[in-house]
Design a protein around this motif. Structure first.
Motif, mmCIF file in Angstrom:
data_model
loop_
_atom_site.group_PDB
_atom_site.id
_atom_site.type_symbol
_atom_site.label_atom_id
_atom_site.label_comp_id
_atom_site.label_asym_id
_atom_site.label_seq_id
_atom_site.Cartn_x
_atom_site.Cartn_y
_atom_site.Cartn_z
ATOM 1 N N ASP A 115 0.816 -1.211 0.000
ATOM 2 C CA ASP A 115 0.000 0.000 0.000
ATOM 3 C C ASP A 115 0.851 1.263 0.000
ATOM 4 N N PHE A 116 2.063 1.179 0.565
ATOM 5 C CA PHE A 116 2.942 2.353 0.628
ATOM 6 C C PHE A 116 4.077 2.268 -0.393
ATOM 7 N N ASP A 117 3.770 1.667 -1.537
ATOM 8 C CA ASP A 117 4.693 1.660 -2.683
ATOM 9 C C ASP A 117 6.010 0.959 -2.376
ATOM 10 N N GLU A 118 5.951 -0.036 -1.527
ATOM 11 C CA GLU A 118 7.145 -0.817 -1.201
ATOM 12 C C GLU A 118 6.943 -2.275 -1.629
ATOM 13 N N ALA A 119 6.370 -2.458 -2.826
ATOM 14 C CA ALA A 119 6.071 -3.813 -3.287
ATOM 15 C C ALA A 119 7.346 -4.636 -3.488
ATOM 16 N N ALA A 120 8.426 -3.999 -3.926
ATOM 17 C CA ALA A 120 9.686 -4.743 -4.099
ATOM 18 C C ALA A 120 10.182 -5.268 -2.749
ATOM 19 N N TYR A 124 3.877 -9.063 -6.482
ATOM 20 C CA TYR A 124 4.295 -9.046 -7.891
ATOM 21 C C TYR A 124 3.276 -8.288 -8.755
ATOM 22 N N GLU A 125 1.997 -8.505 -8.492
ATOM 23 C CA GLU A 125 0.967 -7.806 -9.263
ATOM 24 C C GLU A 125 1.107 -6.297 -9.097
ATOM 25 N N SER A 126 1.435 -5.858 -7.881
ATOM 26 C CA SER A 126 1.604 -4.425 -7.648
ATOM 27 C C SER A 126 2.778 -3.857 -8.427
ATOM 28 N N LEU A 127 3.737 -4.709 -8.750
ATOM 29 C CA LEU A 127 4.888 -4.289 -9.554
ATOM 30 C C LEU A 127 4.630 -4.475 -11.045
ATOM 31 N N ASN A 128 3.394 -4.882 -11.387
ATOM 32 C CA ASN A 128 3.043 -5.208 -12.775
ATOM 33 C C ASN A 128 3.886 -6.352 -13.319
ATOM 34 N N ALA A 165 3.949 -12.057 -14.844
ATOM 35 C CA ALA A 165 4.490 -13.389 -15.130
ATOM 36 C C ALA A 165 4.851 -14.113 -13.837
ATOM 37 N N HIS A 166 5.533 -13.406 -12.933
ATOM 38 C CA HIS A 166 5.892 -14.053 -11.665
ATOM 39 C C HIS A 166 4.671 -14.264 -10.780
ATOM 40 N N ALA A 167 3.717 -13.350 -10.821
ATOM 41 C CA ALA A 167 2.487 -13.539 -10.051
ATOM 42 C C ALA A 167 1.757 -14.785 -10.535
ATOM 43 N N GLU A 168 1.652 -14.923 -11.853
ATOM 44 C CA GLU A 168 1.001 -16.113 -12.413
ATOM 45 C C GLU A 168 1.733 -17.383 -11.981
ATOM 46 N N GLN A 169 3.050 -17.326 -11.954
ATOM 47 C CA GLN A 169 3.838 -18.492 -11.553
ATOM 48 C C GLN A 169 3.521 -18.902 -10.115
ATOM 49 N N ASP A 170 3.366 -17.916 -9.218
ATOM 50 C CA ASP A 170 3.046 -18.244 -7.828
ATOM 51 C C ASP A 170 1.648 -18.837 -7.711
ATOM 52 N N LEU A 193 -6.307 -12.411 -12.701
ATOM 53 C CA LEU A 193 -5.065 -11.902 -13.288
ATOM 54 C C LEU A 193 -5.075 -12.082 -14.803
ATOM 55 N N LEU A 194 -5.455 -13.268 -15.271
ATOM 56 C CA LEU A 194 -5.409 -13.555 -16.699
ATOM 57 C C LEU A 194 -6.445 -12.742 -17.473
ATOM 58 N N VAL A 195 -7.617 -12.542 -16.891
ATOM 59 C CA VAL A 195 -8.696 -11.865 -17.612
ATOM 60 C C VAL A 195 -8.569 -10.351 -17.522
ATOM 61 N N TYR A 196 -8.345 -9.831 -16.315
ATOM 62 C CA TYR A 196 -8.403 -8.382 -16.114
ATOM 63 C C TYR A 196 -7.076 -7.677 -16.359
ATOM 64 N N TRP A 197 -5.962 -8.384 -16.175
ATOM 65 C CA TRP A 197 -4.670 -7.710 -16.290
ATOM 66 C C TRP A 197 -3.908 -8.080 -17.555
ATOM 67 N N THR A 198 -3.755 -9.381 -17.826
ATOM 68 C CA THR A 198 -2.935 -9.760 -18.988
ATOM 69 C C THR A 198 -3.775 -10.031 -20.230
ATOM 70 N N HIS A 199 -5.099 -10.109 -20.067
ATOM 71 C CA HIS A 199 -6.007 -10.378 -21.189
ATOM 72 C C HIS A 199 -5.598 -11.642 -21.936
ATOM 73 N N ASP A 200 -5.181 -12.634 -21.170
ATOM 74 C CA ASP A 200 -4.903 -13.952 -21.742
ATOM 75 C C ASP A 200 -6.239 -14.689 -21.803
ATOM 76 N N TRP A 201 -6.966 -14.453 -22.893
ATOM 77 C CA TRP A 201 -8.337 -14.954 -22.969
ATOM 78 C C TRP A 201 -8.395 -16.476 -22.928
ATOM 79 N N ASN A 202 -7.481 -17.138 -23.605
ATOM 80 C CA ASN A 202 -7.510 -18.602 -23.615
ATOM 81 C C ASN A 202 -7.189 -19.167 -22.233
ATOM 82 N N GLY A 203 -6.154 -18.578 -21.609
ATOM 83 C CA GLY A 203 -5.826 -19.038 -20.257
ATOM 84 C C GLY A 203 -6.943 -18.757 -19.285
ATOM 85 N N GLY A 204 -7.543 -17.564 -19.394
ATOM 86 C CA GLY A 204 -8.652 -17.224 -18.515
ATOM 87 C C GLY A 204 -9.850 -18.123 -18.743
ATOM 88 N N TRP A 205 -10.082 -18.476 -20.000
ATOM 89 C CA TRP A 205 -11.201 -19.371 -20.335
ATOM 90 C C TRP A 205 -11.001 -20.740 -19.687
#
Length: 545
Positions: free
Chosen positions: A389-394, A421-425, A428-433, A454-466
């Motif tokens: 929340d305080f921009d210390e995602a790393a 990871y999502e906060s850092l955009n 790929a690593h968020a999906e891995q976790d 994550l797949l639908v709203y952020w990366t728009h990986d429609w097939n993965g989200g499906w």
């Protein structure tokens, strides 16, 4: 209907909220997936205690604090790190008290239970007694070793497992005149009694649990009194006796144990801490009793500055048991904890803000808990959201990675790092976790929902989200989560079958009040899709992909 009225209808639908489709559904999904987690209440009742509202930490204060805290946490030496740490914004923490508490919690301990067990098994109980006598002498005479013997007993012998009994009983047989042996045995019996009782109110505790507690307390009383008779300066025995009194022996027993303990060691931090705890109203004491003991402790604060921590005990108890609105409770902590506070109190204050709209309280007090107790992984985990929340995602990623190295299969830690990871955009690593969580448990519907978002709203990986939507529908058909993801893909990509999906959701989930807005948005999207010349896309699709 003519073209004019038709598009007026469409415009009206837009005004109902279709422009918020993505964010609205995403927010609703977050609320819906939150249902998957049961919330646990606090272990004790919170009687109404009036607490005046003070002030909330500001975001600027939190940013400045975390900058200084991160700088301190880069220091390798635990003691120097603790001393260099910033105090809470606007507080009046005594530097001497903070330094003394740093020494108390972070001093190296010269003995572990495993080492004690090895000495006993090799017939070297006399050597064990010698080491503990040296620790007691250091506790009494060396400013850099406050509470050394108390800390050894807490870490090594305050164990509720019956597995330690053969070792402790062998020690008593080998050293029948050792106050240290009898004290260790009594301390363990009290821990076992506490575990037998459990954390429920006494009225909700089974009678056999109460009976077990009393049997174990009787054994503790016998061993602890023998230890004190052999050497009244063995402070862990006194602290355990007070604890036993609060658990099951009543007010007079407890008061007598407190008086004897303070007489034996009038400047001992551990004794005053457990004594004030035993004087809390929930154990039959009173707020005035707590204040009197805290004031008494200050007469020895010159010899042991850590006793200044007692000054925050009553105020913290009042705030944490105020039975008031969360905003009032959180805003009252800065005044209640104006003096240095113990790790458990700091953790409780930070956890009270967890999930609230006031992450500064969590960020600051959980950081202070880690300052004095860096071994408390729960505080480190709970702080991660506040760091994000305080921009210390790393920083949050680094913290989570350290925790995962020790517990690689912990889904809670993996999710915390994925959020960072999502906060850092770093999707790929968020999906891995998230996929690691699913490898550990393929039917983890919460991980599926988070991965799907994550797949639908952020990366728009429609097939993965499906694929994820289909899996959610398969493993949890009674839930709307998978259908919501599917509808979003069909509207956003676009993909065939939106009408089929909307009809299904309305038929099966319209009775859920939380679904009303989502269904309205789905219907609006379907109308827009149909009247934009894409009627073919609204056609049928197989119900499971």
């Amino acid at each position: 209907m003519g073209s004019g009225p038709r598009w007026l209808l469409i415009a009206a639908i837009v005004l109902l909220g279709i422009v918020e489709w993505g964010w609205g559904i995403r927010s609703a999904m977050t609320q819906l997936t939150a249902r998957m987690h049961a919330e646990s209440g606090r272990p004790y009742a919170r009687p109404p205690v009036p607490v005046p509202k003070t002030h909330m930490f500001t975001r600027d204060e939190a940013y400045a604090f975390l900058t200084a805290a991160k700088r301190a946490e880069a220091i390798k030496d635990p003691l120097q790190r603790c001393i260099a740490y910033p105090d809470p914004p606007g507080s009046h923490w005594s530097h001497d008290a903070a330094v003394a508490y740093c020494h108390y919690g972070l001093q190296p301990l010269p003995l572990s239970f495993a080492e004690a067990q090895t000495l006993i098994q090799h017939g070297q109980s006399a050597e064990l007694d010698r080491r503990l006598a040296a620790a007691l002498h250091a506790q009494q005479t060396q400013p850099d070793s406050p509470g050394l013997l108390d800390r050894i007993y807490h870490e090594s012998f305050e164990n509720s497992s019956f597995d330690v009994r053969p070792t402790l009983d062998a020690w008593k047989r080998d050293s029948p005149n050792s106050a240290f042996a009898w004290a260790a045995s009594g301390v363990a019996y009290v821990a076992m009694a506490s575990a037998a009782r459990g954390s429920n109110y006494i009225k909700d505790t089974p009678q056999d649990s109460i009976d077990s507690m009393h049997k174990l307390l009787a054994q503790a009383d016998s061993d602890l009194r023998k230890a004190i008779a052999l050497d009244p300066k063995v402070t862990p025995a006194h602290a355990a006796l007070i604890n036993a009194g609060a658990l099951g022996f009543g007010r007079k027993y407890t008061d007598d144990a407190i008086a004897a303990a303070i007489a034996a060691a009038p400047d001992n931090y551990t004794i005053y801490g457990v004594a004030i705890w035993a004087k809390e109203p929930k154990w039959g004491g009173s707020l005035d009793d707590m204040s009197r003991l805290a004031a008494q402790a200050q007469t020895h604060a010159g010899d042991n500055p850590a006793l200044k921590l007692m000054l925050s005990k009553r105020a913290f108890y009042e705030v944490s048991n105020c039975n008031c609105e969360q905003n009032i409770e959180l805003a009252s902590y800065p005044a209640a904890l104006d003096e240095v506070a113990s790790v458990p109190d700091l953790m409780d204050a930070g956890d009270a803000a967890k999930g609230s709209k006031h992450p500064a309280v969590a960020a600051i007090y959980l950081s202070e808990a880690l300052r004095f107790g860096p071994e408390f992984d729960d505080a480190r985990l709970h702080r991660i959201d506040a760091l994000i929340d305080f921009d210390e995602a790393a920083w949050a990623v680094a913290e989570a990675t350290t925790l995962i190295a020790a517990k690689p299969g912990d889904a809670t830690l993996l999710e915390a790092r994925a959020n960072a990871y999502e906060s850092l955009n770093d999707y790929a690593h968020a999906e891995q976790d998230y996929r690691t969580m699913l490898a550990l448990d393929p039917n983890d519907t919460h991980a599926l929902a988070e991965l799907g978002k994550l797949l639908v709203y952020w990366t728009h990986d429609w097939n993965g989200g499906w694929d994820v939507a289909n899996q959610l529908i398969k493993v949890q058909p009674q839930s709307p989560y998978g259908w919501i993801l599917r509808a979003n893909i069909q509207q956003q990509q676009p993909r065939a079958g939106l009408k089929d999906t909307v009809d299904y959701v309305e038929a099966h989930f319209s009775g859920d009040p939380q679904m009303a807005q989502i269904i309205t948005q789905m219907r609006s999207a379907l109308i827009l899709q149909t009247h934009s010349g894409k009627q073919v896309l609204a056609g049928k699709a197989p119900p499971h992909g």
